[in-house]
Write a protein that holds these residues in place. Structure first.
Motif, PDB file in Angstrom:
ATOM      1  N   VAL A 325       0.834  -1.202   0.000  1.00 40.58           N
ATOM      2  CA  VAL A 325       0.000   0.000   0.000  1.00 40.58           C
ATOM      3  C   VAL A 325       0.871   1.256   0.000  1.00 40.58           C
ATOM      4  O   VAL A 325       2.029   1.215   0.407  1.00 40.58           O
ATOM      5  CB  VAL A 325      -0.947   0.016   1.223  1.00 40.58           C
ATOM      6  N   PRO A 326       0.328   2.383  -0.440  1.00 43.43           N
ATOM      7  CA  PRO A 326       1.083   3.638  -0.427  1.00 43.43           C
ATOM      8  C   PRO A 326       1.398   4.066   1.009  1.00 43.43           C
ATOM      9  O   PRO A 326       0.718   3.644   1.952  1.00 43.43           O
ATOM     10  CB  PRO A 326       0.124   4.638  -1.096  1.00 43.43           C
ATOM     11  N   PRO A 327       2.406   4.897   1.209  1.00 44.62           N
ATOM     12  CA  PRO A 327       2.741   5.389   2.553  1.00 44.62           C
ATOM     13  C   PRO A 327       1.552   6.079   3.209  1.00 44.62           C
ATOM     14  O   PRO A 327       0.803   6.809   2.552  1.00 44.62           O
ATOM     15  CB  PRO A 327       3.878   6.383   2.286  1.00 44.62           C
ATOM     16  N   GLY A 328       1.391   5.827   4.491  1.00 45.22           N
ATOM     17  CA  GLY A 328       0.305   6.459   5.241  1.00 45.22           C
ATOM     18  C   GLY A 328      -1.007   5.701   5.215  1.00 45.22           C
ATOM     19  O   GLY A 328      -1.964   6.093   5.878  1.00 45.22           O
ATOM     20  N   CYS A 329      -1.086   4.620   4.451  1.00 48.47           N
ATOM     21  CA  CYS A 329      -2.319   3.840   4.359  1.00 48.47           C
ATOM     22  C   CYS A 329      -2.290   2.680   5.341  1.00 48.47           C
ATOM     23  O   CYS A 329      -1.265   2.022   5.518  1.00 48.47           O
ATOM     24  CB  CYS A 329      -2.523   3.313   2.943  1.00 48.47           C
ATOM     25  N   THR A 330      -3.427   2.434   5.988  1.00 53.72           N
ATOM     26  CA  THR A 330      -3.574   1.355   6.960  1.00 53.72           C
ATOM     27  C   THR A 330      -4.900   0.645   6.721  1.00 53.72           C
ATOM     28  O   THR A 330      -5.616   0.959   5.762  1.00 53.72           O
ATOM     29  CB  THR A 330      -3.548   1.912   8.399  1.00 53.72           C
ATOM     30  N   MET A 331      -5.254  -0.261   7.613  1.00 52.83           N
ATOM     31  CA  MET A 331      -6.549  -0.936   7.506  1.00 52.83           C
ATOM     32  C   MET A 331      -7.698   0.065   7.536  1.00 52.83           C
ATOM     33  O   MET A 331      -8.728  -0.134   6.891  1.00 52.83           O
ATOM     34  CB  MET A 331      -6.702  -1.939   8.651  1.00 52.83           C
ATOM     35  N   HIS A 332      -7.529   1.152   8.295  1.00 51.34           N
ATOM     36  CA  HIS A 332      -8.604   2.148   8.380  1.00 51.34           C
ATOM     37  C   HIS A 332      -8.809   2.868   7.048  1.00 51.34           C
ATOM     38  O   HIS A 332      -9.864   3.470   6.825  1.00 51.34           O
ATOM     39  CB  HIS A 332      -8.291   3.164   9.481  1.00 51.34           C
ATOM     40  N   SER A 333      -7.808   2.783   6.161  1.00 49.07           N
ATOM     41  CA  SER A 333      -7.923   3.441   4.856  1.00 49.07           C
ATOM     42  C   SER A 333      -9.042   2.824   4.015  1.00 49.07           C
ATOM     43  O   SER A 333      -9.580   3.492   3.119  1.00 49.07           O
ATOM     44  CB  SER A 333      -6.596   3.362   4.111  1.00 49.07           C
ATOM     45  N   PHE A 334      -9.385   1.557   4.276  1.00 45.29           N
ATOM     46  CA  PHE A 334     -10.509   0.943   3.554  1.00 45.29           C
ATOM     47  C   PHE A 334     -11.795   1.735   3.796  1.00 45.29           C
ATOM     48  O   PHE A 334     -12.646   1.849   2.912  1.00 45.29           O
ATOM     49  CB  PHE A 334     -10.717  -0.503   4.006  1.00 45.29           C
ATOM     50  N   ARG A 335     -11.924   2.259   5.021  1.00 47.64           N
ATOM     51  CA  ARG A 335     -13.131   3.017   5.376  1.00 47.64           C
ATOM     52  C   ARG A 335     -13.182   4.333   4.599  1.00 47.64           C
ATOM     53  O   ARG A 335     -14.241   4.741   4.136  1.00 47.64           O
ATOM     54  CB  ARG A 335     -13.128   3.260   6.886  1.00 47.64           C
ATOM     55  N   HIS A 336     -12.039   4.982   4.445  1.00 50.25           N
ATOM     56  CA  HIS A 336     -11.983   6.196   3.634  1.00 50.25           C
ATOM     57  C   HIS A 336     -12.227   5.858   2.160  1.00 50.25           C
ATOM     58  O   HIS A 336     -12.883   6.620   1.447  1.00 50.25           O
ATOM     59  CB  HIS A 336     -10.611   6.856   3.785  1.00 50.25           C
ATOM     60  N   SER A 337     -11.686   4.741   1.716  1.00 49.75           N
ATOM     61  CA  SER A 337     -11.862   4.345   0.316  1.00 49.75           C
ATOM     62  C   SER A 337     -13.317   4.065  -0.009  1.00 49.75           C
ATOM     63  O   SER A 337     -13.787   4.380  -1.111  1.00 49.75           O
ATOM     64  CB  SER A 337     -11.023   3.097   0.015  1.00 49.75           C
ATOM     65  N   LEU A 338     -14.049   3.465   0.952  1.00 49.03           N
ATOM     66  CA  LEU A 338     -15.459   3.155   0.701  1.00 49.03           C
ATOM     67  C   LEU A 338     -16.219   4.425   0.359  1.00 49.03           C
ATOM     68  O   LEU A 338     -17.034   4.447  -0.579  1.00 49.03           O
ATOM     69  CB  LEU A 338     -16.085   2.480   1.921  1.00 49.03           C
ATOM     70  N   ARG A 339     -15.943   5.478   1.083  1.00 45.05           N
ATOM     71  CA  ARG A 339     -16.656   6.729   0.822  1.00 45.05           C
ATOM     72  C   ARG A 339     -16.326   7.263  -0.575  1.00 45.05           C
ATOM     73  O   ARG A 339     -17.217   7.708  -1.308  1.00 45.05           O
ATOM     74  CB  ARG A 339     -16.315   7.757   1.895  1.00 45.05           C
ATOM     75  N   ASP A 340     -15.049   7.197  -0.956  1.00 44.55           N
ATOM     76  CA  ASP A 340     -14.670   7.643  -2.291  1.00 44.55           C
ATOM     77  C   ASP A 340     -15.281   6.764  -3.375  1.00 44.55           C
ATOM     78  O   ASP A 340     -15.720   7.259  -4.427  1.00 44.55           O
ATOM     79  CB  ASP A 340     -13.147   7.646  -2.430  1.00 44.55           C
ATOM     80  N   ARG A 341     -15.321   5.464  -3.145  1.00 41.55           N
ATOM     81  CA  ARG A 341     -15.877   4.542  -4.142  1.00 41.55           C
ATOM     82  C   ARG A 341     -17.382   4.769  -4.309  1.00 41.55           C
ATOM     83  O   ARG A 341     -17.922   4.669  -5.419  1.00 41.55           O
ATOM     84  CB  ARG A 341     -15.595   3.093  -3.738  1.00 41.55           C
ATOM     85  N   LEU A 342     -18.066   5.088  -3.206  1.00 40.46           N
ATOM     86  CA  LEU A 342     -19.497   5.387  -3.303  1.00 40.46           C
ATOM     87  C   LEU A 342     -19.737   6.728  -3.987  1.00 40.46           C
ATOM     88  O   LEU A 342     -20.711   6.891  -4.734  1.00 40.46           O
ATOM     89  CB  LEU A 342     -20.131   5.380  -1.910  1.00 40.46           C
ATOM     90  N   ARG A 343     -18.848   7.698  -3.747  1.00 39.65           N
ATOM     91  CA  ARG A 343     -18.956   8.970  -4.470  1.00 39.65           C
ATOM     92  C   ARG A 343     -18.799   8.740  -5.971  1.00 39.65           C
ATOM     93  O   ARG A 343     -19.462   9.392  -6.789  1.00 39.65           O
ATOM     94  CB  ARG A 343     -17.868   9.934  -3.989  1.00 39.65           C
TER      95      ARG A 343
END
Length: 388
Positions: A325-343
């Protein structure tokens, strides 16, 4: 020159001293150990001796507090608990250490061990820096000295905010319980709340797909947890603490039910929700059911002794993900990604909030029960198609 109560590790001196047996009830550990932050034997000897003297003085105070007061039988206190001195209540003074005990005794029932540790650790920092005082004896100067000590330790603004919030909660609650008039000096303390705070980055769609492919390949319990989070956006603690019955894989709308359990609380009241299972989350739920029969927990390894150990899951999974994964990304990043994917599939914001358990602004949002499952499933299905 010898350094008392110390040992070295990689050339750095560490202070170490065992807690006396008769005082063990005051501690959650058998020994006190921390870095003296020096390689110099002379500096280490000075710091170790100072720390030992401070402990001896404090332990003497604890022993005196536990012992019977000399001449106690001569105090003019009636059996019914009247006042020894006119106008001064027997409960009028409460030390910060006692305030923690009051707070946890009243508000800690049924709360996870992390709740207790946060209160003990945060107030323990205050005691270490400015001493264990009666609540009314703390001043704004004490609060500022405490703030400066936290900054000097290199804590981020968000961590300092969390610590001060806990200290305020403990002191305000204890003062209210014992009827003490208290102007809390730990309120309104200025510091840069953004200092050292790192923004959590969402995972790019290509990275999500790569991780999901690795989960399919490895096909074990840890990867089921990753896959489940990846296409639901659940918090890791929510997923790790699921009961097996929370994963409904039969019927027209397979779903995960996110609700409180005795072993795992939810972050907010609005976190209770149902999320349709699609994509790799549905695959993971089916694999969990096929591998776990007759048990209570979906992930037994992270649910022992009546508590969900989400920190252990986070450490293991973040270590596995880090090279991919890119620097700064963790398991919690999936939660941020979900919002972007829904947008990306133009999902309405209030549906996004319902799926993620986020608070939606507006008085009207508190009315009704929210969107039905079939509507949520339609948007979750678009999310999966839109990212494959």
């Amino acid at each position: 020159m010898s350094v008392p109560f110390s040992f070295t590790k990689n050339g750095i001196y560490y202070f170490e001293r065992r807690v006396p047996t008769d005082l063990s009830k005051h501690y959650d550990t058998r020994k006190i150990s921390y870095s003296l932050r020096t390689r110099s034997v002379r500096v280490a000897a000075t710091r170790a001796r100072r720390a030992a003297d401070q402990l001896d003085e404090y332990w003497y105070h604890l022993r005196c507090k536990d012992a019977d007061l000399p001449g106690q039988h001569r105090l003019r206190i009636a059996a019914g608990g009247t006042e020894a001195i006119p106008g001064v209540s027997l409960s009028d003074a409460v030390l910060l250490s006692e305030a923690v005990a009051i707070y946890l005794n009243q508000k800690g029932q049924g709360r996870p061990i992390t709740f207790h540790r946060a209160a003990e650790r945060s107030c323990g920092y205050v005691i270490d820096v400015v001493g264990d005082k009666d609540l009314r004896d703390y001043t704004k100067k004490d609060a500022n000295v405490f703030r400066d000590a936290l900054i000097e330790r290199g804590l981020s603004g968000s961590s300092i905010t969390r610590i001060f919030g806990t200290v305020r909660s403990v002191t305000n609650f204890a003062a209210s319980e014992v009827g003490v008039s208290f102007n809390n000096p730990f309120s309104g303390v200025y510091f840069d709340r953004q200092a050292g705070v790192q923004e959590r980055e969402p995972l790019p769609v290509e990275t999500v797909e790569k991780l999901q492919a690795e989960c399919l390949c490895l096909d074990d319990e840890l990867r089921w947890l990753v896959a489940l989070v990846s296409d639901t956006g659940m918090r890791l603690a929510e997923a790790a603490g699921l009961a097996l019955d929370d994963l409904v894989i039969n019927g027209d709308c397979p779903r995960v039910i996110i609700q409180e359990h005795p072993w795992r609380r939810l972050k907010t009241a609005g976190s209770t929700r149902e999320v349709p299972l699609v994509g790799q989350a549905l695959w993971a739920a089916k694999r969990i059911h096929s591998a776990t029969s007759g048990g209570v927990h979906a992930f037994p390894r992270y649910n022992k002794n009546g508590q969900t150990n989400a920190n252990s899951a986070s450490a293991a999974l973040n270590k596995w993900m880090k090279p991919m994964v890119p620097p700064g990304c963790t398991m919690h990043s999936f939660r941020h990604s979900l919002r972007d994917r829904l947008r990306a599939v133009e999902c309405p914001a209030d549906i996004v909030d319902q799926l993620g358990g986020w608070q939606t602004d507006g008085v009207g949002q508190a009315y009704g029960k929210g969107y039905p499952l079939n509507v949520l499933k339609k948007w979750m299905a678009k999310l999966v198609r839109g990212t494959k």
